[in-house]
Design an enzyme around this catalytic site. Structure first.
Site, PDB file in Angstrom:
ATOM      1  N   GLU A  18      42.908  35.102  42.926  1.00 33.85           N
ATOM      2  CA  GLU A  18      43.167  36.115  41.904  1.00 33.85           C
ATOM      3  C   GLU A  18      44.344  36.967  42.343  1.00 33.85           C
ATOM      4  O   GLU A  18      44.458  37.312  43.518  1.00 33.85           O
ATOM      5  CB  GLU A  18      41.980  37.080  41.717  1.00 33.85           C
ATOM      6  CG  GLU A  18      40.763  36.552  41.022  1.00 33.85           C
ATOM      7  CD  GLU A  18      39.692  37.629  40.886  1.00 33.85           C
ATOM      8  OE1 GLU A  18      40.011  38.834  41.046  1.00 33.85           O
ATOM      9  OE2 GLU A  18      38.525  37.273  40.629  1.00 33.85           O
TER      10      GLU A  18
ATOM     11  N   LYS B 264      34.208  44.334  30.403  1.00 35.13           N
ATOM     12  CA  LYS B 264      34.237  44.480  31.866  1.00 35.13           C
ATOM     13  C   LYS B 264      33.704  45.858  32.229  1.00 35.13           C
ATOM     14  O   LYS B 264      34.023  46.860  31.581  1.00 35.13           O
ATOM     15  CB  LYS B 264      35.660  44.321  32.399  1.00 35.13           C
ATOM     16  CG  LYS B 264      36.196  42.905  32.354  1.00 35.13           C
ATOM     17  CD  LYS B 264      35.833  42.109  33.591  1.00 35.13           C
ATOM     18  CE  LYS B 264      36.648  42.563  34.780  1.00 35.13           C
ATOM     19  NZ  LYS B 264      36.424  41.715  35.964  1.00 35.13           N
TER      20      LYS B 264
ATOM     21  N   GLU C 194      39.533  41.979  28.676  1.00 39.46           N
ATOM     22  CA  GLU C 194      38.094  41.773  28.468  1.00 39.46           C
ATOM     23  C   GLU C 194      37.435  43.135  28.258  1.00 39.46           C
ATOM     24  O   GLU C 194      37.283  43.915  29.200  1.00 39.46           O
ATOM     25  CB  GLU C 194      37.483  41.056  29.664  1.00 39.46           C
ATOM     26  CG  GLU C 194      38.079  39.662  29.905  1.00 39.46           C
ATOM     27  CD  GLU C 194      37.620  39.053  31.221  1.00 39.46           C
ATOM     28  OE1 GLU C 194      36.436  38.688  31.319  1.00 39.46           O
ATOM     29  OE2 GLU C 194      38.448  38.957  32.147  1.00 39.46           O
TER      30      GLU C 194
ATOM     31  N   GLU D   9      40.078  47.818  34.494  1.00 36.47           N
ATOM     32  CA  GLU D   9      39.475  46.486  34.551  1.00 36.47           C
ATOM     33  C   GLU D   9      39.575  45.746  33.227  1.00 36.47           C
ATOM     34  O   GLU D   9      39.483  44.517  33.192  1.00 36.47           O
ATOM     35  CB  GLU D   9      38.007  46.585  34.975  1.00 36.47           C
ATOM     36  CG  GLU D   9      37.777  47.127  36.371  1.00 36.47           C
ATOM     37  CD  GLU D   9      38.195  46.151  37.458  1.00 36.47           C
ATOM     38  OE1 GLU D   9      38.397  44.960  37.146  1.00 36.47           O
ATOM     39  OE2 GLU D   9      38.330  46.585  38.620  1.00 36.47           O
TER      40      GLU D   9
END
Length: 361
Positions: free
Chosen positions: A262, A314, A311, A320
């Site tokens: 990541e 999250k 997203e 995030e």
């Protein structure tokens, strides 16, 4: 004449430039209530020439849609499954249920047994006791299926396990996690499997902007910022990865490869976030990983960008929810090239900047 000179120049660069499209994948997170269906997502990967994907669990709909796509996949074992996989029969069942039915129509490249388990003072610490047995059991299950040469079984760590990161040559793991990590990296070395590492320069910059400049964090520094044993570090990513290489050396596993499982930069939601900063980081990272680090030059770094979409479900800080390369409506937030096409992007080693060359045809 200008066209001829330009084509000659492109040919010169092409002879020495390895496209990083095949090296760079994208993480497919699903924590959103407004995301496209899995088939649309697979089609989006293919239309953008994204050839590698990280899944965080063996989602059956995604794996089914990946059949015949030729996308290489890292399949994650959720942390919640680790206790069950610490039992050999549980690991055998997991592999038989989630891997074997899809192979070889789905090109499974890795199984990531857990993600960012921190063995000390963390909500995940109680899971640490299960990581090594789960790792070994899943490896044995893959080997018993005759797939251990095709599918590598590893774990994904974060950089919080590093105790000393500066200078990079002094990199060392924290003393209080060595009893957890040493047997794991020993197994990976024996199995000839790379360690997976989630590396974010953003969080280091956010936590210490006084000592870490934004240009150093997003690959836009015009010259080396750190010198260490004759090696110049022009960006923080190289320094962080080389500190991990040094930590592996200091733990007796200097031959272990690392896959960056990541890396990304949020476009909103916190200090230092913007679309421009994220675009600069991501585009420069993609170009950079083909050339290695000062400690391991010339060795391409397999890297997965986080993440495919913003997203909205999250948990945690607002940032995030803003790591996506695409908005949920499938519109790209940045102009990133994953390979293919006629445009050429060439990186200046001196200034670490990009100069697009276009043929005047």
């Amino acid at each position: 004449m200008a066209t001829i000179l330009l084509l000659l120049l492109l040919g010169l660069f092409a002879a020495n430039f390895t496209p990083t499209g095949a090296q760079v994948g994208v993480c497919y997170g699903m924590l959103g209530n407004n995301l496209p269906n899995v088939q649309e997502v697979i089609d989006l990967y293919r239309s953008n020439n994204i050839r590698r994907m990280r899944l965080y669990d063996p989602n059956s709909q995604a794996l089914q849609a990946l059949r015949g796509s030729n996308i290489e996949v890292m399949v994650g074992v959720p942390n919640s499954d680790l206790p069950n996989l610490a039992n050999p029969s549980g690991a055998q069942s997991w592999v038989q249920r989630n891997i074997i039915p899809y192979w070889p129509n789905v090109r499974i490249r890795y199984i990531a047994v857990g993600n960012e388990v921190r063995p000390v003072n963390d909500a995940t610490s109680w899971l640490a006791q299960y990581v090594l047995p789960a790792l070994v059991n899943v490896f044995n299950a893959v080997r018993s299926a005759g797939l251990d040469s095709q599918i590598k079984v590893s774990i994904a760590i974060d950089m919080s396990l590093i105790g000393v990161s500066f200078p990079p040559s002094a990199g060392a793991f924290r003393g209080d996690i060595r009893s957890y990590l040493d047997p794991i990296i020993g197994h990976l070395a024996w199995a000839r499997t790379p360690l997976l590492a989630n590396i974010y320069t953003y969080f280091s910059y956010k936590d210490n902007p006084r000592d870490i400049s934004l240009p150093y964090a997003i690959f836009s520094s015009p010259s080396p910022v750190v010198w260490d044993q004759g090696r110049g570090y022009q960006n923080l990513f190289d320094a962080m990865l080389d500190s991990l290489y040094s930590a592996l050396e200091n733990a007796g596993q200097g031959g272990l490869d690392v896959v960056v499982s990541e890396s990304g930069w949020p476009s909103a939601g916190g200090f230092g976030t913007s679309v421009d900063n994220a675009a600069t980081y991501l585009s420069n990272l993609m170009r950079h990983v083909g050339g290695g680090t000062p400690k391991r030059p010339g060795r391409a770094i397999e890297t997965y960008l986080f993440a495919m979409f913003d997203e909205n479900q999250k948990t945690g800080p607002e940032i995030e929810r803003h790591f996506g390369l695409f908005s949920p409506n499938k519109q790209p937030k940045y102009q990133l090239r994953f390979g293919g096409g006629r445009a050429w992007d060439i990186v200046s080693e001196e200034y670490n900047a990009t100069f697009p060359l276009k043929a005047d045809m």
